[in-house]
Design a protein around this motif. Sequence first.
Motif, PDB file in Angstrom:
ATOM      1  N   GLY A 136     -48.502 -41.427  31.543  1.00 15.95           N
ATOM      2  CA  GLY A 136     -47.486 -41.570  30.506  1.00 15.95           C
ATOM      3  C   GLY A 136     -46.103 -41.198  30.987  1.00 15.95           C
ATOM      4  O   GLY A 136     -45.899 -40.850  32.153  1.00 15.95           O
ATOM      5  N   THR A 137     -45.148 -41.297  30.072  1.00 16.76           N
ATOM      6  CA  THR A 137     -43.776 -40.901  30.362  1.00 16.76           C
ATOM      7  C   THR A 137     -43.316 -39.914  29.302  1.00 16.76           C
ATOM      8  O   THR A 137     -43.828 -39.895  28.176  1.00 16.76           O
ATOM      9  CB  THR A 137     -42.818 -42.111  30.371  1.00 16.76           C
ATOM     10  OG1 THR A 137     -42.815 -42.713  29.074  1.00 16.76           O
ATOM     11  CG2 THR A 137     -43.221 -43.130  31.419  1.00 16.76           C
ATOM     12  N   ILE A 138     -42.354 -39.105  29.681  1.00 22.57           N
ATOM     13  CA  ILE A 138     -41.799 -38.127  28.749  1.00 22.57           C
ATOM     14  C   ILE A 138     -40.287 -38.068  28.950  1.00 22.57           C
ATOM     15  O   ILE A 138     -39.801 -38.167  30.075  1.00 22.57           O
ATOM     16  CB  ILE A 138     -42.448 -36.734  28.941  1.00 22.57           C
ATOM     17  CG1 ILE A 138     -41.962 -35.752  27.874  1.00 22.57           C
ATOM     18  CG2 ILE A 138     -42.224 -36.207  30.328  1.00 22.57           C
ATOM     19  CD1 ILE A 138     -42.797 -34.492  27.786  1.00 22.57           C
ATOM     20  N   ASP A 139     -39.583 -37.954  27.849  1.00 19.35           N
ATOM     21  CA  ASP A 139     -38.136 -37.821  27.889  1.00 19.35           C
ATOM     22  C   ASP A 139     -37.758 -36.666  26.971  1.00 19.35           C
ATOM     23  O   ASP A 139     -38.107 -36.675  25.792  1.00 19.35           O
ATOM     24  CB  ASP A 139     -37.456 -39.114  27.435  1.00 19.35           C
ATOM     25  CG  ASP A 139     -35.940 -39.010  27.469  1.00 19.35           C
ATOM     26  OD1 ASP A 139     -35.404 -38.470  28.460  1.00 19.35           O
ATOM     27  OD2 ASP A 139     -35.293 -39.458  26.508  1.00 19.35           O
ATOM     28  N   ILE A 140     -37.097 -35.676  27.522  1.00 18.83           N
ATOM     29  CA  ILE A 140     -36.639 -34.517  26.756  1.00 18.83           C
ATOM     30  C   ILE A 140     -35.121 -34.559  26.776  1.00 18.83           C
ATOM     31  O   ILE A 140     -34.500 -34.465  27.828  1.00 18.83           O
ATOM     32  CB  ILE A 140     -37.159 -33.202  27.354  1.00 18.83           C
ATOM     33  CG1 ILE A 140     -38.688 -33.213  27.388  1.00 18.83           C
ATOM     34  CG2 ILE A 140     -36.620 -32.013  26.563  1.00 18.83           C
ATOM     35  CD1 ILE A 140     -39.303 -32.145  28.258  1.00 18.83           C
ATOM     36  N   CYS A 141     -34.543 -34.730  25.594  1.00 20.59           N
ATOM     37  CA  CYS A 141     -33.100 -34.860  25.478  1.00 20.59           C
ATOM     38  C   CYS A 141     -32.583 -33.763  24.552  1.00 20.59           C
ATOM     39  O   CYS A 141     -32.993 -33.684  23.389  1.00 20.59           O
ATOM     40  CB  CYS A 141     -32.759 -36.245  24.922  1.00 20.59           C
ATOM     41  SG  CYS A 141     -31.011 -36.560  24.818  1.00 20.59           S
ATOM     42  N   SER A 142     -31.713 -32.919  25.073  1.00 17.05           N
ATOM     43  CA  SER A 142     -31.157 -31.836  24.274  1.00 17.05           C
ATOM     44  C   SER A 142     -29.868 -31.348  24.917  1.00 17.05           C
ATOM     45  O   SER A 142     -29.665 -31.502  26.113  1.00 17.05           O
ATOM     46  CB  SER A 142     -32.157 -30.678  24.175  1.00 17.05           C
ATOM     47  OG  SER A 142     -31.691 -29.702  23.263  1.00 17.05           O
ATOM     48  N   ALA A 143     -29.039 -30.776  24.080  1.00 20.21           N
ATOM     49  CA  ALA A 143     -27.817 -30.122  24.538  1.00 20.21           C
ATOM     50  C   ALA A 143     -27.495 -29.035  23.518  1.00 20.21           C
ATOM     51  O   ALA A 143     -27.818 -29.174  22.336  1.00 20.21           O
ATOM     52  CB  ALA A 143     -26.670 -31.120  24.631  1.00 20.21           C
ATOM     53  N   PRO A 144     -26.870 -27.947  23.962  1.00 19.27           N
ATOM     54  CA  PRO A 144     -26.541 -26.872  23.024  1.00 19.27           C
ATOM     55  C   PRO A 144     -25.769 -27.395  21.811  1.00 19.27           C
ATOM     56  O   PRO A 144     -24.804 -28.143  21.944  1.00 19.27           O
ATOM     57  CB  PRO A 144     -25.684 -25.930  23.870  1.00 19.27           C
ATOM     58  CG  PRO A 144     -26.181 -26.151  25.267  1.00 19.27           C
ATOM     59  CD  PRO A 144     -26.474 -27.621  25.332  1.00 19.27           C
ATOM     60  N   GLY A 145     -26.264 -27.053  20.632  1.00 24.19           N
ATOM     61  CA  GLY A 145     -25.638 -27.458  19.384  1.00 24.19           C
ATOM     62  C   GLY A 145     -25.917 -28.883  18.960  1.00 24.19           C
ATOM     63  O   GLY A 145     -25.415 -29.332  17.930  1.00 24.19           O
ATOM     64  N   GLN A 146     -26.718 -29.621  19.725  1.00 30.10           N
ATOM     65  CA  GLN A 146     -26.946 -31.043  19.454  1.00 30.10           C
ATOM     66  C   GLN A 146     -28.378 -31.387  19.056  1.00 30.10           C
ATOM     67  O   GLN A 146     -28.720 -32.561  18.963  1.00 30.10           O
ATOM     68  CB  GLN A 146     -26.575 -31.863  20.696  1.00 30.10           C
ATOM     69  CG  GLN A 146     -25.147 -31.699  21.138  1.00 30.10           C
ATOM     70  CD  GLN A 146     -24.167 -32.217  20.099  1.00 30.10           C
ATOM     71  OE1 GLN A 146     -24.331 -33.292  19.560  1.00 30.10           O
ATOM     72  NE2 GLN A 146     -23.153 -31.430  19.812  1.00 30.10           N
ATOM     73  N   GLY A 147     -29.234 -30.401  18.862  1.00 28.83           N
ATOM     74  CA  GLY A 147     -30.621 -30.704  18.523  1.00 28.83           C
ATOM     75  C   GLY A 147     -31.416 -31.104  19.752  1.00 28.83           C
ATOM     76  O   GLY A 147     -30.922 -31.090  20.882  1.00 28.83           O
ATOM     77  N   THR A 148     -32.661 -31.465  19.509  1.00 28.68           N
ATOM     78  CA  THR A 148     -33.584 -31.801  20.591  1.00 28.68           C
ATOM     79  C   THR A 148     -34.434 -32.984  20.194  1.00 28.68           C
ATOM     80  O   THR A 148     -34.839 -33.102  19.031  1.00 28.68           O
ATOM     81  CB  THR A 148     -34.502 -30.595  20.910  1.00 28.68           C
ATOM     82  OG1 THR A 148     -33.681 -29.485  21.287  1.00 28.68           O
ATOM     83  CG2 THR A 148     -35.493 -30.903  22.015  1.00 28.68           C
ATOM     84  N   SER A 149     -34.733 -33.831  21.163  1.00 24.31           N
ATOM     85  CA  SER A 149     -35.656 -34.936  20.963  1.00 24.31           C
ATOM     86  C   SER A 149     -36.625 -34.976  22.135  1.00 24.31           C
ATOM     87  O   SER A 149     -36.202 -34.978  23.290  1.00 24.31           O
ATOM     88  CB  SER A 149     -34.899 -36.259  20.863  1.00 24.31           C
ATOM     89  OG  SER A 149     -35.809 -37.335  20.707  1.00 24.31           O
ATOM     90  N   VAL A 150     -37.916 -34.975  21.819  1.00 28.09           N
ATOM     91  CA  VAL A 150     -38.970 -35.086  22.826  1.00 28.09           C
ATOM     92  C   VAL A 150     -39.714 -36.375  22.546  1.00 28.09           C
ATOM     93  O   VAL A 150     -40.240 -36.573  21.442  1.00 28.09           O
ATOM     94  CB  VAL A 150     -39.937 -33.884  22.770  1.00 28.09           C
ATOM     95  CG1 VAL A 150     -41.076 -34.054  23.772  1.00 28.09           C
ATOM     96  CG2 VAL A 150     -39.190 -32.572  23.016  1.00 28.09           C
ATOM     97  N   THR A 151     -39.761 -37.267  23.546  1.00 26.88           N
ATOM     98  CA  THR A 151     -40.431 -38.553  23.406  1.00 26.88           C
ATOM     99  C   THR A 151     -41.531 -38.653  24.449  1.00 26.88           C
ATOM    100  O   THR A 151     -41.260 -38.520  25.654  1.00 26.88           O
ATOM    101  CB  THR A 151     -39.436 -39.715  23.596  1.00 26.88           C
ATOM    102  OG1 THR A 151     -38.376 -39.579  22.643  1.00 26.88           O
ATOM    103  CG2 THR A 151     -40.123 -41.070  23.408  1.00 26.88           C
TER     104      THR A 151
END
Length: 157
Positions: A136-151
């Motif tokens: 599979g693949t995983i993408d973790i996108c986050s930045a301070p104050g910007q929330g988080t998204s894990v796909t």
Amino acid sequence: MGNEVDSDQVTAEGGLLTDQHPLDFYALGLAGCIDRLTGPLRQRGTAIRWDTPHWGIEIPSDCATLLYQSAREALSNAFKYAQASQLNLQLAAVDHGIRLVVSDDGNGFDSDLAKCGRHHGYGLRLMSVAVHEAGGTIDICSAPGQGTSVTVTMPLD
């Protein structure tokens, strides 16, 4: 998904969300099992929004288990750190696979630092290794104050 979560089914010991009942993907479906993990977040006042346009897709148990474990890690991190008011979950069929997205509007963090840091992000790194080893693949996108998204996207063939 409704608010039918029984608060004594899920504990948040040490910040890790743990379902006290055995996983039953057959009876509850993957989304139902993941939804049980949101109980402590709901109790805290976090609004949970589900989008599950995957009905009718058969998900093999090993794939469902890995998606569930990934959701547990993402939700545990949201519970421990995010202080989010809104959490969105999506479980959707994609080309020859199934995709789980867990996103929040919380504190966020430096996702680049978490991927290589020595003191943080072990759970995310272990999740990444398990997902990649399963194809599979995983993408973790986050930045301070910007929330988080894990796909997390897993192949179904």
